[in-house]
Scaffold this active site. Structure first.
Site, PDB file in Angstrom:
ATOM      1  N   ARG A  26     -95.528-144.689 -15.898  1.00 30.50           N
ATOM      2  CA  ARG A  26     -94.255-144.021 -16.127  1.00 30.50           C
ATOM      3  C   ARG A  26     -93.256-144.880 -16.915  1.00 30.50           C
ATOM      4  NH1 ARG A  26     -89.733-142.157 -12.254  1.00 30.50           N
ATOM      5  NH2 ARG A  26     -89.384-139.995 -12.834  1.00 30.50           N
ATOM      6  N   LYS A  28     -93.058-145.565 -19.788  1.00 30.74           N
ATOM      7  CA  LYS A  28     -92.729-145.086 -21.146  1.00 30.74           C
ATOM      8  C   LYS A  28     -91.687-143.968 -21.161  1.00 30.74           C
ATOM      9  CE  LYS A  28     -97.465-145.882 -21.775  1.00 30.74           C
ATOM     10  NZ  LYS A  28     -97.937-145.251 -20.531  1.00 30.74           N
ATOM     11  N   ARG A  29     -91.263-143.517 -19.992  1.00 24.85           N
ATOM     12  CA  ARG A  29     -90.278-142.448 -19.876  1.00 24.85           C
ATOM     13  C   ARG A  29     -89.014-142.739 -20.700  1.00 24.85           C
ATOM     14  NH1 ARG A  29     -86.737-140.887 -15.046  1.00 24.85           N
ATOM     15  NH2 ARG A  29     -86.621-143.126 -14.781  1.00 24.85           N
ATOM     16  N   CYS A  50     -56.470-164.058 -10.420  1.00 19.69           N
ATOM     17  CA  CYS A  50     -57.665-163.985  -9.562  1.00 19.69           C
ATOM     18  C   CYS A  50     -57.345-164.475  -8.154  1.00 19.69           C
ATOM     19  CB  CYS A  50     -58.778-164.833 -10.167  1.00 19.69           C
ATOM     20  SG  CYS A  50     -60.136-165.130  -9.014  1.00 19.69           S
ATOM     21  N   CYS A  53     -59.297-167.910  -7.252  1.00 19.19           N
ATOM     22  CA  CYS A  53     -59.085-169.181  -7.946  1.00 19.19           C
ATOM     23  C   CYS A  53     -58.213-170.126  -7.094  1.00 19.19           C
ATOM     24  CB  CYS A  53     -58.419-168.945  -9.307  1.00 19.19           C
ATOM     25  SG  CYS A  53     -59.593-168.556 -10.629  1.00 19.19           S
ATOM     26  N   HIS A 112     -63.587-170.332 -12.620  1.00 18.88           N
ATOM     27  CA  HIS A 112     -63.631-168.869 -12.676  1.00 18.88           C
ATOM     28  C   HIS A 112     -64.668-168.341 -13.678  1.00 18.88           C
ATOM     29  CE1 HIS A 112     -61.770-164.875 -12.153  1.00 18.88           C
ATOM     30  NE2 HIS A 112     -61.878-164.721 -13.454  1.00 18.88           N
ATOM     31  N   ASN A 152     -73.177-160.449  -4.029  1.00 19.31           N
ATOM     32  CA  ASN A 152     -73.225-159.307  -4.938  1.00 19.31           C
ATOM     33  C   ASN A 152     -72.718-159.806  -6.274  1.00 19.31           C
ATOM     34  OD1 ASN A 152     -73.998-157.418  -2.946  1.00 19.31           O
ATOM     35  ND2 ASN A 152     -71.873-157.215  -2.277  1.00 19.31           N
ATOM     36  N   CYS A 159     -69.429-155.692  -7.024  1.00 19.96           N
ATOM     37  CA  CYS A 159     -68.634-156.910  -6.924  1.00 19.96           C
ATOM     38  C   CYS A 159     -67.284-156.632  -7.573  1.00 19.96           C
ATOM     39  CB  CYS A 159     -69.354-158.036  -7.636  1.00 19.96           C
ATOM     40  SG  CYS A 159     -68.432-159.561  -7.608  1.00 19.96           S
ATOM     41  N   SER A 160     -66.213-156.895  -6.834  1.00 20.14           N
ATOM     42  CA  SER A 160     -64.910-156.489  -7.347  1.00 20.14           C
ATOM     43  C   SER A 160     -64.149-157.655  -7.967  1.00 20.14           C
ATOM     44  CB  SER A 160     -64.089-155.834  -6.236  1.00 20.14           C
ATOM     45  OG  SER A 160     -63.985-156.688  -5.130  1.00 20.14           O
ATOM     46  N   HIS A 163     -65.062-163.910 -10.163  1.00 18.48           N
ATOM     47  CA  HIS A 163     -65.087-165.315  -9.739  1.00 18.48           C
ATOM     48  C   HIS A 163     -66.378-165.553  -8.958  1.00 18.48           C
ATOM     49  CE1 HIS A 163     -62.746-169.075  -8.890  1.00 18.48           C
ATOM     50  NE2 HIS A 163     -63.799-169.209  -8.103  1.00 18.48           N
ATOM     51  N   HIS A 165     -68.767-166.037  -6.355  1.00 15.20           N
ATOM     52  CA  HIS A 165     -68.631-166.108  -4.898  1.00 15.20           C
ATOM     53  C   HIS A 165     -69.707-165.284  -4.207  1.00 15.20           C
ATOM     54  CE1 HIS A 165     -66.822-162.140  -5.500  1.00 15.20           C
ATOM     55  NE2 HIS A 165     -66.918-161.935  -4.200  1.00 15.20           N
ATOM     56  N   GLN A 167     -70.906-164.001   0.113  1.00 15.34           N
ATOM     57  CA  GLN A 167     -70.323-163.654   1.404  1.00 15.34           C
ATOM     58  C   GLN A 167     -71.261-164.058   2.534  1.00 15.34           C
ATOM     59  OE1 GLN A 167     -68.201-159.939   1.907  1.00 15.34           O
ATOM     60  NE2 GLN A 167     -68.712-159.311  -0.173  1.00 15.34           N
ATOM     61  N   HIS A 280     -82.878-164.159   4.255  1.00 11.58           N
ATOM     62  CA  HIS A 280     -83.323-163.700   5.569  1.00 11.58           C
ATOM     63  C   HIS A 280     -83.870-164.898   6.331  1.00 11.58           C
ATOM     64  CE1 HIS A 280     -83.650-159.178   4.504  1.00 11.58           C
ATOM     65  NE2 HIS A 280     -82.690-159.350   5.381  1.00 11.58           N
ATOM     66  N   LYS A 310     -82.286-149.178 -12.909  1.00 10.87           N
ATOM     67  CA  LYS A 310     -83.104-148.317 -12.068  1.00 10.87           C
ATOM     68  C   LYS A 310     -82.197-147.683 -11.016  1.00 10.87           C
ATOM     69  CE  LYS A 310     -86.265-146.593  -9.380  1.00 10.87           C
ATOM     70  NZ  LYS A 310     -87.045-145.403  -9.764  1.00 10.87           N
ATOM     71  N   GLN A 322     -89.414-146.454  -5.250  1.00  8.45           N
ATOM     72  CA  GLN A 322     -90.379-146.175  -6.317  1.00  8.45           C
ATOM     73  C   GLN A 322     -90.076-147.079  -7.496  1.00  8.45           C
ATOM     74  OE1 GLN A 322     -89.680-144.589  -9.461  1.00  8.45           O
ATOM     75  NE2 GLN A 322     -91.800-144.401 -10.076  1.00  8.45           N
TER      76      GLN A 322
HETATM   77  O1  LIG Z   1     -66.848-157.058   0.231  1.00  2.00           O
HETATM   78  P1  LIG Z   1     -66.729-156.605  -1.193  1.00  2.00           P
HETATM   79  O2  LIG Z   1     -67.321-157.574  -2.176  1.00  2.00           O
HETATM   80  O3  LIG Z   1     -65.344-156.207  -1.566  1.00  2.00           O
HETATM   81  O4  LIG Z   1     -67.595-155.265  -1.257  1.00  2.00           O
HETATM   82  C1  LIG Z   1     -68.913-155.176  -1.719  1.00  2.00           C
HETATM   83  O5  LIG Z   1     -69.842-155.760  -0.816  1.00  2.00           O
HETATM   84  C2  LIG Z   1     -69.919-155.175   0.492  1.00  2.00           C
HETATM   85  C3  LIG Z   1     -71.026-155.836   1.264  1.00  2.00           C
HETATM   86  O6  LIG Z   1     -72.288-155.713   0.630  1.00  2.00           O
HETATM   87  C4  LIG Z   1     -70.137-153.657   0.397  1.00  2.00           C
HETATM   88  O7  LIG Z   1     -69.997-153.097   1.691  1.00  2.00           O
HETATM   89  C5  LIG Z   1     -69.156-152.987  -0.549  1.00  2.00           C
HETATM   90  O8  LIG Z   1     -69.501-151.627  -0.714  1.00  2.00           O
HETATM   91  C6  LIG Z   1     -69.188-153.695  -1.901  1.00  2.00           C
HETATM   92  O9  LIG Z   1     -68.274-153.114  -2.796  1.00  2.00           O
HETATM   93  O1  LIG Z   2     -86.858-138.139 -12.652  1.00  2.00           O
HETATM   94  P1  LIG Z   2     -85.529-138.463 -13.272  1.00  2.00           P
HETATM   95  O2  LIG Z   2     -84.467-137.458 -12.959  1.00  2.00           O
HETATM   96  O3  LIG Z   2     -85.634-138.734 -14.730  1.00  2.00           O
HETATM   97  O4  LIG Z   2     -85.105-139.849 -12.606  1.00  2.00           O
HETATM   98  C1  LIG Z   2     -84.216-139.982 -11.538  1.00  2.00           C
HETATM   99  O5  LIG Z   2     -84.798-139.542 -10.313  1.00  2.00           O
HETATM  100  C2  LIG Z   2     -85.941-140.255  -9.859  1.00  2.00           C
HETATM  101  C3  LIG Z   2     -86.325-139.716  -8.494  1.00  2.00           C
HETATM  102  O6  LIG Z   2     -85.298-139.872  -7.533  1.00  2.00           O
HETATM  103  C4  LIG Z   2     -85.694-141.763  -9.808  1.00  2.00           C
HETATM  104  O7  LIG Z   2     -86.903-142.430  -9.563  1.00  2.00           O
HETATM  105  C5  LIG Z   2     -85.089-142.285 -11.114  1.00  2.00           C
HETATM  106  O8  LIG Z   2     -84.743-143.644 -10.958  1.00  2.00           O
HETATM  107  C6  LIG Z   2     -83.852-141.457 -11.464  1.00  2.00           C
HETATM  108  O9  LIG Z   2     -83.298-141.897 -12.677  1.00  2.00           O
END
Ligand SMILES: O=P(O)(O)O[C@H]1O[C@H](CO)[C@@H](O)[C@H](O)[C@H]1O
Ligand SMILES: O=P(O)(O)O[C@H]1O[C@H](CO)[C@@H](O)[C@H](O)[C@H]1O
Lengths: 342, 342
Positions: A26, A28-29, A50, A53, A112, A152, A159-160, A163, A165, A167, A280, A310, A322
């Site tokens: 797939r 090639k989609r 920021c 900072c 930063h 993140n 990630c908002s 900088h 970082h 968690q 983990h 993806k 998938q």
């Molecule tokens: O805590 P942040 O960086 O503001 O928020 C980010 O990480 C969190 C932990 O994975 C998620 O719950 C939030 O949806 C995401 O935006």
């Molecule tokens: O099959 P589509 O609409 O091109 O693709 C979409 O749905 C699929 C099934 O949930 C996912 O695997 C793909 O990542 C998404 O882009």
């Protein structure tokens, strides 16, 4: 094993007990859907707006110290709180439990403009030492039985703040993913008297099909059961329950593994590569955790360019994960880049 | 139950056996991160460049018929294939199995400009009849033991074509999420001689805290264990294994439930509301599936506006799902909109 590069199949993840659907044909989609904004901004070393900072004011009014390397503080918008009320709800099929915890933010560098990929290995080592300290300190707190270290990276990963970082969320009970890995590793250890990843590494080091990088203490590989297109796992060669069991002289080798991987990622699509990463490791519940073999995973969303990711949506949410390109293809691409980094 | 609106806790999902972390106090967190592009485009009823519109050419060169209501065809880029090779890999911790299947695309309407929210109830009913036919036809194919009906709506949910359409992926084995729900429902049915959702509905209809809409045959509610900010489940009041057990005269009530919910969603943030939806129902494996009570779930990503979504990233990937606003708050908001639709 050649059929596996051609036909739809599912692969088993022995760490979670779950499967991933692989559809090699797939790849090639064509893609006409949403494209992401690649992060091409040039950032200054210090951004006065920021809130991570050094010397700047945070959202809650506190001022960051003039830190020089790594800086950790309690999240101003913690999802888990230490002193929140204890309660349980148990009414037929309606079941809930209070959950206490401590959430921290860890700035990797005062600079930063940098990400782990831009930092030198010695500075990444300082981050690792901080992770080790936090794992111990948080793990000792009353009612904290698990410590999740993660990052993140990139706007596309929620990630908002750019900088550099990560968690740390620590909590009273084991979250779903950790319960799965705890059970699977425990069962394996009981039968084989060796950790699951110890045996897995032995296979991978022999097969050499999914390796990206290796040093004396670590293997960086695309797991056979990888879900995300360029998912990678960093695994210590010695079975260790948690990151504090890493001998002091080997933390630099862990830093090297992180450095090589993040630099490789940035080269893949010539962009500051987004991902969520996480470690983990054994719960801090005081139980016998011999069966744990800690590892750090990277889940990056990009699929074929800096802008096409993806999507884990419909089928993936209701059925199972998938993927299109095989882990072997991904590993080959990453290894080639890693081999030619310098 | 008032603590539950204030303090961090985890809620149990009896259908999957997993937990979700709820942090009610965190809803006030400011957002400085990525914003999505709301879909404000006006679409024509027929787009000559759309490969799903009637009479147009598809990616594989075939021409779509001049269809008048619902149109189904085999996906040109199927992730699963009917005649793919059978094989197994079983080498220590490296384990894989060939997976066969049939993937279809289902156009809900020839009108390129419409979504389910814009279609009338009678036309949605035609979609339901097609789902029923496909469930039966696919389920009877050799080596097809599970049929997953789903829709990805909106670019943010990986949908690559705005023409109203869903998908059906059918396959030889049960995917992870279905295995979980199969086990949990089976265990419950064995102990209580009633389906899990039958008992759950009884509780919810009494509590009236999470209901969004109700008609003679269906309840539309925010489940107690909802993960996504405005996640909703449509459940038939009668325990039915799969959608073909729905009496013919009640398909219009299912269509009404879908119509009310999708219109409500569009009103929430004044945008064509993105989501992935899917129907979980009994496998077509010929086994005794009395324990199954089918239901349709909607997982929408938007959190507080047409542009700010919830990211399921770091902690959520490594730990467990996490949400800020409570399901009760979400239900109240949706119910108010649903009550005042016309
Ligand atoms: O805590 P942040 O960086 O503001 O928020 C980010 O990480 C969190 C932990 O994975 C998620 O719950 C939030 O949806 C995401 O935006
Ligand atoms: O099959 P589509 O609409 O091109 O693709 C979409 O749905 C699929 C099934 O949930 C996912 O695997 C793909 O990542 C998404 O882009």
């Amino acid at each position: 094993m050649e059929n596996i590069q051609e036909y739809s199949h599912k692969r088993y993840n022995p760490l979670t007990g779950e499967w991933v659907l692989v559809s090699p044909h797939r790849a090639k989609r064509p893609w006409q859907g949403q494209e992401e904004e690649p992060s091409k901004e040039q950032r200054p070393s210090h951004d006065p707006t920021c809130y991570l900072c050094a010397g700047n004011k945070r959202a809650n009014g506190e001022t960051n110290p003039d830190y020089n390397d790594v800086y950790v503080f309690v999240n101003d918008f913690s999802a888990l709180q230490k002193d929140s009320k204890q309660f349980t709800v148990n009414d037929g099929l309606i079941k809930a439990e209070a959950e206490q915890g401590i959430c921290k933010v860890i700035c990797f560098s005062p600079d930063h403009s940098k990400s782990l990929a831009d930092m030198n290995v010695k500075d990444i080592q300082k981050v690792i030492h901080t992770w080790q300290n936090e794992y111990v300190t948080l793990g000792k707190q009353p009612n904290i039985n698990y410590v999740q270290i993660f990052e993140n990276k990139g706007a596309v990963m929620g990630c908002s703040n750019p900088h550099p970082h990560g968690q740390i969320w620590s909590q009273s009970t084991l979250p779903n993913e950790v319960v799965k890995k705890d059970n699977q590793q425990k069962a394996y250890f009981k039968t084989h008297q060796k950790t699951l990843l110890q045996d897995y590494l032995k296979q991978e080091l022999k097969l050499k099909e999914r390796l990206v990088f290796e040093n004396r203490a670590f293997v960086v590989l695309v797991p056979f059961w990888a879900v995300w297109p360029y998912e990678v796992m960093i695994v210590p060669k010695q079975p260790q329950e948690d990151i504090t069991k890493l001998p002091r002289e080997e933390t630099i080798l862990f830093a090297e593994a992180i450095s090589v991987l993040t630099k490789t990622y940035d080269k893949l699509f010539n962009t500051s590569f987004p991902y969520s990463s996480g470690i983990h490791q054994a719960p801090t519940n005081g139980e016998d955790n011999d069966h744990w073999h800690w590892h750090m995973s990277f889940y990056p969303p990009l699929l074929r360019s800096a802008t096409v990711k993806k999507f884990m949506v419909g089928y993936e949410m209701f059925g199972m994960a998938q993927r299109d390109i095989t882990p072997e293809t991904a590993a080959k691409t990453l290894k080639h880049l890693a081999d030619n980094l310098y």
